[in-house]
Design a protein around this motif. Structure first.
Motif: not given
Length: 111
Positions: A17-27, A29-33, A47-50, A59-64
């Protein structure tokens, strides 16, 4: 804005579950998880993007990348409940045909 990431897994499946903004600075965090979950040999990651209000190319590249690694092992990565802004990015880039996109977040079975 920050990105908060939490995970829950059970029986070969996980929900991130991700909440907030997924960008260059925060990606990262998601990549580590996601990297941690990929080490657990799961078959399916959702991946819950709600709660994600914005997602850039990083962010898209991390998901890909996570989807590719999981697919190589025969698993699947799904994107659940993207908000309109994120859904639009998926459509404009054509990634809505690459990812499995579902409208609702599945519930992990309690038993």
């Amino acid at each position: 804005m920050e990105l908060n990431v939490s995970t829950a897994s059970q029986g070969g499946h996980a929900i991130v579950t991700a909440t907030g903004e997924l960008d260059l600075y925060t990606a990262p965090r998601l990549q580590t998880a996601l990297a941690g979950l990929l080490r657990e040999q799961l078959d399916r990651i959702v991946v819950d993007l709600s709660g994600v209000e914005f997602c850039d190319s990083t962010g898209m590249n991390v998901l890909l990348s996570a989807m590719k690694r999981l697919k190589e092992r025969g698993g699947t990565l799904e994107l659940a409940a993207p908000r309109p802004a994120v859904k639009r990015i998926l459509q404009v880039t054509g990634l809505d045909t690459v990812f499995i996109v579902v409208d609702a977040v599945p519930v992990l079975d309690a038993g």
